[in-house]
Write a protein that holds these residues in place. Structure first.
Motif, mmCIF file in Angstrom:
data_model
loop_
_atom_site.group_PDB
_atom_site.id
_atom_site.type_symbol
_atom_site.label_atom_id
_atom_site.label_comp_id
_atom_site.label_asym_id
_atom_site.label_seq_id
_atom_site.Cartn_x
_atom_site.Cartn_y
_atom_site.Cartn_z
ATOM 1 N N GLU A 164 100.782 80.305 64.309
ATOM 2 C CA GLU A 164 101.609 80.033 63.135
ATOM 3 C C GLU A 164 101.623 78.556 62.746
ATOM 4 O O GLU A 164 102.352 78.157 61.843
ATOM 5 N N GLN A 165 100.792 77.738 63.419
ATOM 6 C CA GLN A 165 100.819 76.302 63.166
ATOM 7 C C GLN A 165 99.677 75.882 62.243
ATOM 8 O O GLN A 165 98.582 76.437 62.290
ATOM 9 N N THR A 166 99.938 74.888 61.415
ATOM 10 C CA THR A 166 98.926 74.379 60.494
ATOM 11 C C THR A 166 97.737 73.809 61.259
ATOM 12 O O THR A 166 97.894 73.060 62.219
ATOM 13 N N ASN A 193 101.268 68.598 56.114
ATOM 14 C CA ASN A 193 102.488 69.315 56.498
ATOM 15 C C ASN A 193 103.678 68.679 55.797
ATOM 16 O O ASN A 193 103.807 67.448 55.764
ATOM 17 N N SER A 194 104.559 69.506 55.254
ATOM 18 C CA SER A 194 105.768 68.976 54.624
ATOM 19 C C SER A 194 106.925 69.944 54.841
ATOM 20 O O SER A 194 106.725 71.156 54.943
ATOM 21 N N THR A 195 108.115 69.383 54.909
ATOM 22 C CA THR A 195 109.347 70.172 55.000
ATOM 23 C C THR A 195 110.373 69.576 54.051
ATOM 24 O O THR A 195 110.576 68.356 54.026
ATOM 25 N N TYR A 196 110.995 70.441 53.270
ATOM 26 C CA TYR A 196 112.051 69.989 52.365
ATOM 27 C C TYR A 196 113.314 70.796 52.639
ATOM 28 O O TYR A 196 113.296 72.022 52.633
ATOM 29 N N GLU A 197 114.409 70.091 52.899
ATOM 30 C CA GLU A 197 115.691 70.727 53.173
ATOM 31 C C GLU A 197 116.539 70.705 51.899
ATOM 32 O O GLU A 197 117.101 69.670 51.532
ATOM 33 N N GLY A 237 102.227 73.990 54.834
ATOM 34 C CA GLY A 237 101.131 73.392 55.576
ATOM 35 C C GLY A 237 99.791 73.840 55.013
ATOM 36 O O GLY A 237 99.645 74.977 54.547
ATOM 37 N N TYR A 238 98.818 72.933 55.059
ATOM 38 C CA TYR A 238 97.501 73.247 54.502
ATOM 39 C C TYR A 238 96.433 72.466 55.261
ATOM 40 O O TYR A 238 96.648 71.305 55.647
ATOM 41 N N TYR A 296 79.767 79.163 61.870
ATOM 42 C CA TYR A 296 80.378 80.487 61.844
ATOM 43 C C TYR A 296 81.865 80.410 62.192
ATOM 44 O O TYR A 296 82.316 79.529 62.927
ATOM 45 N N ASN A 297 82.602 81.368 61.649
ATOM 46 C CA ASN A 297 84.015 81.566 61.991
ATOM 47 C C ASN A 297 84.905 80.387 61.603
ATOM 48 O O ASN A 297 85.915 80.127 62.237
ATOM 49 N N ARG A 298 84.497 79.655 60.567
ATOM 50 C CA ARG A 298 85.323 78.567 60.043
ATOM 51 C C ARG A 298 85.697 78.855 58.596
ATOM 52 O O ARG A 298 84.830 79.192 57.781
ATOM 53 N N SER A 299 86.963 78.721 58.278
ATOM 54 C CA SER A 299 87.444 78.856 56.906
ATOM 55 C C SER A 299 87.638 77.472 56.306
ATOM 56 O O SER A 299 88.165 76.573 56.968
ATOM 57 N N LYS A 300 87.232 77.311 55.052
ATOM 58 C CA LYS A 300 87.432 76.024 54.396
ATOM 59 C C LYS A 300 88.911 75.756 54.122
ATOM 60 O O LYS A 300 89.354 74.606 54.135
ATOM 61 N N HIS A 301 89.682 76.817 53.888
ATOM 62 C CA HIS A 301 91.087 76.650 53.527
ATOM 63 C C HIS A 301 91.967 77.541 54.410
ATOM 64 O O HIS A 301 91.715 78.737 54.536
ATOM 65 N N THR A 302 92.979 76.953 55.000
ATOM 66 C CA THR A 302 94.055 77.716 55.641
ATOM 67 C C THR A 302 95.374 77.088 55.206
ATOM 68 O O THR A 302 95.451 75.875 54.974
ATOM 69 N N ALA A 303 96.400 77.907 55.070
ATOM 70 C CA ALA A 303 97.680 77.398 54.570
ATOM 71 C C ALA A 303 98.815 78.276 55.061
ATOM 72 O O ALA A 303 98.606 79.412 55.505
ATOM 73 N N ASN A 304 100.019 77.741 54.987
ATOM 74 C CA ASN A 304 101.207 78.518 55.357
ATOM 75 C C ASN A 304 102.418 78.022 54.587
ATOM 76 O O ASN A 304 102.511 76.841 54.220
#
Length: 685
Positions: free
Chosen positions: A73-75, A529-533, A543-544, A583-591
């Protein structure tokens, strides 16, 4: 479900625009004290290295139970399953073999093809998880070329008896039971953690008798004892016992075979902490660990068909000392590793031994500057000695904004398999030989008349070299009022990558492979990574990661790969820009993570959405590389939800779903099991 990345960009800009509102809410995470990045206690926000912290509170609210689940679950972290189904870490585009996994600062062993099964570790007694990204060999040596993950367990803090009991039931008849007991009285304290985990496994393809994961159960017992002889002299004795049994099922030549597979792991750590005076502090540590894996298969008549075993030991004494000089710290350590492995397909029990020392200077010339300089020297019995330097700098522009950068050398030693493997596939007939045994075995095959020819120019005259890398990171850290932002750009250049190549062909037409230093690869990208309260009760995180990972030898010799067979079986020419990468690499991951607390009813809602862009698993058009005309695994979203309700101050109920919308891809993604509903009860005392 095909919402594209602009959605994430919109959310990011929304967070930044809201940051203009002033508020006094402090971001406590940035003030967490960490130890993994420097081997000394440091405040996270001042650290000049790319680092992530996962707190125990975040683990509980997520509802997950195993280390692989929370890391996924981590960026910037992807869990990649190997052929056995175990999930390994991919960080900054580097494979699992390049990330060191620690529990309380000491390493786990028992890797299968470089992959450590992270589901072996329960999260029920974790205080926090510290993740350092980028080459960390200057402190930790081999296996830390891509980074370090340190799982830090809880310890008693007050003179009292406390702890927690929990039970979680989930889909696939998954049962997870925890007991974590902490006790402290004056100079003596103790922590006892026990976990029992059982599952029926899961099956994505009902048309075959084999499951993706067969039924299994395991248990963990982890006792820790602490004794304070005085304020300046403290003893820690820690043990961990892990045992697992899994059904072992196979179909070979249309015949069914059954058996079981057992894993046993034991870790023992004895550490003495000695504060000589206000300036001098030492730690004396002795660590030993053993990992065993035994499995067998019987045929339909219960006659033994196959037995395999794996038995690895590691002994490591180490002494560390830190000298405090005004605002600076000088840290040094010396130790040795003695490692043995006895396993199927090895001719004999093999061993490694190495000696090492390291130095690190944590320099603060002014309030704004922090400079970290480190170097480690490793002398190994099986490969050339390694010198691993590192330099990291943090510049604090003001109270809210800082710049950080680092450059480091990392290395990965050849493992036992790459040096001593001796395997011949019984049904197909190909052979894989470790580098150190290849010459003698090839000569034996020739004497037996099994060699048709040997590849010219292949010799084993000089030792197999360690893989090495240069790692660069440059990032920023910003924290003000409600907003916290981390940005890090990275680049890794890896030399002497160890891979297999054909060294001979047998008279049966099958190849003989061995391991060589062949390729040069590079990865680069950006992590955000960013967090806004919005309020104390409502926060949103985003996260991206952008990633490019390619083989330099492919780019340098592209004429060898530029012709493919298209779907009409026509030969066509492709451009260098069509080369997709490794192989097995994504250019973009995000959450996107949304946390909402409803104080009136004492309820926490935790929603997490994860995105992974397309990636390729195999060359499907015959040119031996991954290009844009190959078959790809399509991009996808996964949504996890957990809701926690505090009935009283001590009793919590939790329910949720991982993979809420039941996404599966049975033909290509073996570690996505579909929707998993769960319910949990926890009692704290």
């Amino acid at each position: 479900m095909k919402i594209k990345l602009p959605l994430f960009a919109v959310l990011t800009f929304c967070q930044i625009s809201f940051a203009q509102q002033k508020d006094t809410i402090a971001n406590e995470l940035s003030e967490v004290k960490v130890i993994t990045g420097t081997r000394t206690e440091r405040v996270l926000s001042s650290l000049p290295l790319p680092m992530t912290i996962i707190t125990s509170e975040a683990i509980v609210k997520s509802g997950v139970t195993r280390l692989n689940e929370i890391l996924n679950e981590q960026t910037g972290i992807i869990l990649i399953p190997d052929e056995s189904g175990f999930e390994g870490i991919q960080m900054q585009g580097l494979d699992a073999a390049y990330t060191m996994i620690l529990i309380d600062g000491v390493p786990l062993v028992g890797r299968s093809s470089g992959v450590l099964d992270l589901s072996r570790v329960s999260v029920g007694n974790i205080e926090r998880i510290e993740i350092v990204k980028g080459a960390s060999s200057a402190l930790y040596g081999s296996e830390a070329m891509g980074g370090v993950i340190n799982v830090i367990t809880k310890k008693p803090k007050k003179d009292m008896f406390s702890g927690s009991l929990s039970y979680r039931y989930a889909t696939f008849n998954t049962n997870d039971t925890n007991a974590n007991l902490l006790w402290k009285k004056k100079k003596f304290s103790a922590n006892l953690f026990a976990n029992f985990y059982l599952s029926d496994g899961y099956d994505l393809d009902k048309s075959t008798p084999l499951k993706n994961i067969e039924p299994f159960y395991n248990f963990t017992i982890q006792p820790k004892l602490f004794y304070d002889f005085s304020e300046n002299l403290k003893l820690i004795v820690s043990n961990r016992f892990y045992n697992q049994k899994m059904d072992n099922v196979a179909i070979i030549d249309s015949e069914n075979y059954k058996g079981d597979a057992k894993e046993n792991e034991w870790n023992s750590q004895i550490k003495l902490e000695h504060k000589w005076n206000a300036k001098l502090y030492s730690e004396y540590e002795l660590y030993a660990t053993n990992y065993k894996n035994d499995s067998f298969l019987n045929d339909e008549n219960n006659v033994a068909f196959e037995k395999t075993y794996y038995d690895q030991w590691l002994f490591r004494p180490e002494v560390r000392t830190t000298l405090s000089l005004k605002n600076d710290k000088l840290t040094g350590g010396v130790g040795l590793n003695y490692e043995t492995l006895d396993r199927t397909y090895f001719d004999k029990n093999v061993n490694f031994n190495s000696q090492y020392f390291y130095l690190q200077y944590d320099f603060n010339p002014t309030e704004k500057w922090n400079i970290l300089v480190g170097v480690r020297y490793d002398n190994h019995s099986e490969y050339a000695s390694q010198l691993s330097p590192k330099l990291a700098v943090n510049y604090k522009i003001n109270e809210n904004f800082s710049l950080k950068s680092s450059v480091g050398y990392g290395y990965k030693a050849p493992d036992f398999r790459q040096l001593f493997f001796d395997f011949t596939n019984p049904s197909v007939g190909y052979t894989v030989l470790g580098y150190n045994v290849a010459e003698n075995r090839l000569n034996q095959f020739e004497e037996q008349g099994q060699i048709l020819y040997r590849v010219e120019g292949v010799n084993f005259d000089k030792p197999l070299e360690a893989e090495s890398s240069i790692n660069f990171n440059f990032g920023t850290f910003y924290k003000k009022n409600k907003l916290r932002v981390d940005v890090n750009a990275f680049y890794n250049s890896i030399h002497n990558l160890i891979d297999t190549r054909v060294v001979a062909q047998k008279t049966n037409g099958q190849n003989i492979f061995s391991y060589f230093n062949i390729s040069k690869i590079f990865t680069y990208g950006l992590e955000f990574n960013s967090t806004y309260e919005f309020t104390k009760e409502f926060s949103v995180s985003f996260g991206y990661q952008y990633l490019t990972a390619k083989d330099k030898s492919v780019l340098d010799n592209f004429e060898d790969y530029q012709y493919i067979r298209n779907s009409e079986l026509q030969t066509i020419q492709i451009k260098k820009s069509d080369y997709f990468g490794l192989y097995n690499r994504s250019k973009h991951t995000a959450n996107v993570k949304i946390a909402y607390t409803i104080p009136r009813i004492k309820t926490d809602v935790n929603l997490r959405v994860f995105y992974r862009s397309k990636y390729g698993m195999f060359d499907t058009n015959g040119n031996q590389i991954l290009d844009k005309y190959d078959t790809f695994v399509s991009d996808y979203f996964i949504t996890n939800l957990s809701i926690s309700k505090n009935i009283t101050d001590k009793l919590m109920l939790q329910a949720g779903a991982n993979n809420l919308f039941d996404f599966t891809d049975p033909n290509q993604i073996s570690n996505l099991a579909g929707r998993q509903l769960f319910a949990r009860i926890q009692y704290n005392f």
